[in-house]
Motif scaffolding. Sequence first.
Motif, mmCIF file in Angstrom:
data_model
loop_
_atom_site.group_PDB
_atom_site.id
_atom_site.type_symbol
_atom_site.label_atom_id
_atom_site.label_comp_id
_atom_site.label_asym_id
_atom_site.label_seq_id
_atom_site.Cartn_x
_atom_site.Cartn_y
_atom_site.Cartn_z
ATOM 1 N N GLU A 1 0.829 -1.205 0.000
ATOM 2 C CA GLU A 1 0.000 0.000 0.000
ATOM 3 C C GLU A 1 0.868 1.261 0.000
ATOM 4 O O GLU A 1 0.605 2.226 -0.730
ATOM 5 N N ARG B 1 2.375 1.728 -3.389
ATOM 6 C CA ARG B 1 1.391 2.279 -4.321
ATOM 7 C C ARG B 1 1.331 3.809 -4.180
ATOM 8 O O ARG B 1 1.387 4.548 -5.150
ATOM 9 N N ARG B 2 1.260 4.259 -2.920
ATOM 10 C CA ARG B 2 1.192 5.713 -2.682
ATOM 11 C C ARG B 2 2.483 6.388 -3.128
ATOM 12 O O ARG B 2 2.474 7.479 -3.682
ATOM 13 N N TRP B 3 3.605 5.716 -2.835
ATOM 14 C CA TRP B 3 4.914 6.288 -3.173
ATOM 15 C C TRP B 3 5.061 6.490 -4.678
ATOM 16 O O TRP B 3 5.488 7.553 -5.143
ATOM 17 N N SER C 1 2.673 6.686 -6.958
ATOM 18 C CA SER C 1 1.689 7.636 -7.484
ATOM 19 C C SER C 1 2.075 9.072 -7.162
ATOM 20 O O SER C 1 1.928 9.964 -7.994
ATOM 21 N N ASP C 2 2.535 9.300 -5.933
ATOM 22 C CA ASP C 2 2.879 10.669 -5.547
ATOM 23 C C ASP C 2 3.919 10.675 -4.424
ATOM 24 O O ASP C 2 3.590 10.864 -3.258
ATOM 25 N N MET D 1 4.598 11.963 0.339
ATOM 26 C CA MET D 1 5.224 11.250 1.453
ATOM 27 C C MET D 1 6.553 11.872 1.843
ATOM 28 O O MET D 1 6.973 11.804 2.993
#
Length: 317
Positions: free
Chosen positions: A278, A281-283, A285-286, A290
């Motif tokens: 998860e 995935r965030r890393w 995408s953007d 983070m």
Amino acid sequence: MSSTGGLLGGALDPQGPMARSAAALWWLMAALGGLVFVLVVALLVAGLRRGRAGPARVEPGGPETGSSRRWLVGGGVLLPSVVLVVVLGATVAAMRDVPVQAPDGALVVEVTGHQYWWEIRYPAEGAVVANELHLPVGRPVALRLRSADVIHSFWVPALGGKMDALPDGVNTLVLQADEAGEHTSECAEFCGVQHTNMSLLVVAEEPDAFRAWVAAQAAPAAPVNSTGAAGADVFARACSRCHAVRPATEAEPAERGPDLTHFASRRTIGAIAENEPEALRRWISDPHAMKTGVLMPAVELDPHELDAVVTYLEGLR
Ligand code: CUA
């Protein structure tokens, strides 16, 4: 297995011979400084008490001049000289405990600072890692420090001294860990907005465990199976300009981001987030959400591509 949390705690809880002599020097200086402080406060209190007892009865040049001069010479010249000579001697002795060149049998590791991550290379073993430095216990490790951009500073307080990583030249720092354990390290020279998050996990482990780890890291990535195939294609298209997965990407990437050959074996993503799908995935995408100011751009992928590349990367054991 010992674990060291804070940086200052690490410096005062030395886990190797170089760190021990630095800590011994610190305690000596703290003790001498404390002693001088107590002495000065005691004299101040005595002086204040005396002042309260009434105005000085002696004119300048009177009988107390000899005593004043003794205080000046003793407290202003002799005492500081003795303290400084002792500290100088102890400092020179401590410096002799820290080799400036790789001793015989040392493990050589190339450490390169980047905004805002650490590239770790084991040239003899052929392994490349990011943000994780593994060391065998009981063996000196010579770190060849340099920087790919601005000045960074390498510091593992529990294991030894601090040294700059410079863009033009190599500095050698020799460390040794006495027992297995994990240590925290932070970049110690302001290098940009993410200086604070330029962390490094240092793992000291038994020689056998280290050998197994470094051999696994040096090995090429496992062949892509059917689950990872779609993601490998996405990776080749969207990520391989900056990231290598040996040997799928033969040439060095044009822009140097962390080598991802054994990405899934690493503890963190971007040195800040726990390595799990998860977060990855965030890393992807953007990353800026983070870690603001990170040099990795956001990668625009549709949800299927994102799923595929996450599956592929989390399969790189
Ligand atoms: Cu790199 Cu601060």
